[in-house]
Design a protein around this motif. Sequence first.
Motif, mmCIF file in Angstrom:
data_model
loop_
_atom_site.group_PDB
_atom_site.id
_atom_site.type_symbol
_atom_site.label_atom_id
_atom_site.label_comp_id
_atom_site.label_asym_id
_atom_site.label_seq_id
_atom_site.Cartn_x
_atom_site.Cartn_y
_atom_site.Cartn_z
ATOM 1 N N ASP A 49 0.229 7.405 3.860
ATOM 2 C CA ASP A 49 1.122 6.594 4.688
ATOM 3 C C ASP A 49 2.532 6.571 4.115
ATOM 4 O O ASP A 49 3.351 5.761 4.500
ATOM 5 C CB ASP A 49 0.581 5.175 4.833
ATOM 6 C CG ASP A 49 0.509 4.445 3.498
ATOM 7 O OD1 ASP A 49 0.866 5.033 2.464
ATOM 8 O OD2 ASP A 49 0.095 3.280 3.496
ATOM 9 N N SER A 50 2.839 7.437 3.184
ATOM 10 C CA SER A 50 4.131 7.566 2.499
ATOM 11 C C SER A 50 4.452 6.410 1.562
ATOM 12 O O SER A 50 5.544 6.353 1.011
ATOM 13 C CB SER A 50 5.288 7.733 3.496
ATOM 14 O OG SER A 50 5.138 8.916 4.214
ATOM 15 N N GLY A 51 3.520 5.489 1.370
ATOM 16 C CA GLY A 51 3.772 4.357 0.488
ATOM 17 C C GLY A 51 4.047 4.767 -0.942
ATOM 18 O O GLY A 51 4.969 4.256 -1.578
ATOM 19 N N LEU A 52 3.256 5.687 -1.461
ATOM 20 C CA LEU A 52 3.428 6.152 -2.838
ATOM 21 C C LEU A 52 4.752 6.897 -2.983
ATOM 22 O O LEU A 52 5.560 6.595 -3.863
ATOM 23 C CB LEU A 52 2.258 7.045 -3.252
ATOM 24 C CG LEU A 52 2.316 7.659 -4.642
ATOM 25 C CD1 LEU A 52 2.386 6.585 -5.710
ATOM 26 C CD2 LEU A 52 1.116 8.561 -4.868
ATOM 27 N N LYS A 53 4.976 7.841 -2.114
ATOM 28 C CA LYS A 53 6.186 8.653 -2.155
ATOM 29 C C LYS A 53 7.445 7.787 -2.041
ATOM 30 O O LYS A 53 8.399 7.964 -2.788
ATOM 31 C CB LYS A 53 6.135 9.665 -1.010
ATOM 32 C CG LYS A 53 7.234 10.673 -1.007
ATOM 33 C CD LYS A 53 6.988 11.652 0.129
ATOM 34 C CE LYS A 53 7.967 12.788 0.090
ATOM 35 N NZ LYS A 53 7.685 13.794 1.085
ATOM 36 N N ASP A 54 7.427 6.831 -1.128
ATOM 37 C CA ASP A 54 8.587 5.963 -0.914
ATOM 38 C C ASP A 54 8.804 4.979 -2.062
ATOM 39 O O ASP A 54 9.903 4.440 -2.213
ATOM 40 C CB ASP A 54 8.457 5.190 0.395
ATOM 41 C CG ASP A 54 8.514 6.106 1.612
ATOM 42 O OD1 ASP A 54 8.980 7.257 1.474
ATOM 43 O OD2 ASP A 54 8.086 5.677 2.701
ATOM 44 N N SER A 55 7.769 4.728 -2.862
ATOM 45 C CA SER A 55 7.902 3.755 -3.959
ATOM 46 C C SER A 55 8.520 4.359 -5.220
ATOM 47 O O SER A 55 8.779 3.644 -6.178
ATOM 48 C CB SER A 55 6.538 3.147 -4.299
ATOM 49 O OG SER A 55 5.761 4.029 -5.080
ATOM 50 N N ILE A 56 8.759 5.657 -5.227
ATOM 51 C CA ILE A 56 9.349 6.318 -6.396
ATOM 52 C C ILE A 56 10.863 6.181 -6.318
ATOM 53 O O ILE A 56 11.480 6.629 -5.356
ATOM 54 C CB ILE A 56 8.919 7.797 -6.468
ATOM 55 C CG1 ILE A 56 7.395 7.905 -6.534
ATOM 56 C CG2 ILE A 56 9.574 8.490 -7.657
ATOM 57 C CD1 ILE A 56 6.856 9.305 -6.351
ATOM 58 N N GLU A 57 11.429 5.532 -7.334
ATOM 59 C CA GLU A 57 12.867 5.258 -7.334
ATOM 60 C C GLU A 57 13.500 5.646 -8.660
ATOM 61 O O GLU A 57 12.838 5.683 -9.689
ATOM 62 C CB GLU A 57 13.124 3.773 -7.080
ATOM 63 C CG GLU A 57 12.631 3.305 -5.735
ATOM 64 C CD GLU A 57 12.829 1.821 -5.509
ATOM 65 O OE1 GLU A 57 13.105 1.090 -6.492
ATOM 66 O OE2 GLU A 57 12.712 1.388 -4.357
ATOM 67 N N THR A 69 10.920 5.030 -11.636
ATOM 68 C CA THR A 69 9.745 4.165 -11.545
ATOM 69 C C THR A 69 8.904 4.502 -10.331
ATOM 70 O O THR A 69 9.393 5.055 -9.354
ATOM 71 C CB THR A 69 10.157 2.678 -11.460
ATOM 72 O OG1 THR A 69 10.998 2.500 -10.310
ATOM 73 C CG2 THR A 69 10.888 2.234 -12.701
ATOM 74 N N VAL A 70 7.629 4.147 -10.431
ATOM 75 C CA VAL A 70 6.705 4.263 -9.312
ATOM 76 C C VAL A 70 6.226 2.846 -9.015
ATOM 77 O O VAL A 70 5.582 2.219 -9.853
ATOM 78 C CB VAL A 70 5.503 5.170 -9.656
ATOM 79 C CG1 VAL A 70 4.584 5.312 -8.453
ATOM 80 C CG2 VAL A 70 5.974 6.522 -10.134
ATOM 81 N N GLY A 71 6.545 2.359 -7.841
ATOM 82 C CA GLY A 71 6.256 0.974 -7.506
ATOM 83 C C GLY A 71 4.897 0.722 -6.876
ATOM 84 O O GLY A 71 4.420 -0.404 -6.875
ATOM 85 N N ALA A 72 4.252 1.737 -6.358
ATOM 86 C CA ALA A 72 2.953 1.546 -5.699
ATOM 87 C C ALA A 72 1.914 1.132 -6.736
ATOM 88 O O ALA A 72 1.725 1.807 -7.742
ATOM 89 C CB ALA A 72 2.515 2.821 -4.997
#
Length: 141
Positions: A49-57, A69-72
Amino acid sequence: MVRITYSGRQLMRAAQRFEEGLLDKVSDIVYETARLIKSQAQALAPVDDSGLKDSIEMKMLGKYNAEVTVGANYAIWVEFGTGIYAQGPGGSRAKKIPWVYYSEKLGHWVTSSGNRAQPFWGPAFDAGGEYFKTEMRRLGL
């Protein structure tokens, strides 16, 4: 024979210009390394659902310090796997395999023995480390 003479003041100015240029290059390398780690991790992250990918900042914490960081909260299970497939420190610690859980997404109960590891962070970090070492060697550091 050509003779070049620098006074103490001229030499100090030349050294400062060299140092400033070198430090700017190091800052660029830190930025590019962090950007590479972020983009590699996003490219390697599995997409449901792109949650992991989108949580990388990524953010810069000064000229010579960056943070990726990885926020998931489930990223560690994606990276190392779960259940009988768990890898990394400690391996599987599951008390009962298989287990059953209710999936809101699927709308029914699911039985699982675990999920295989899908490393995205380790390979991205390794690629960033190699880039950083290569670029710093190029500067003679």
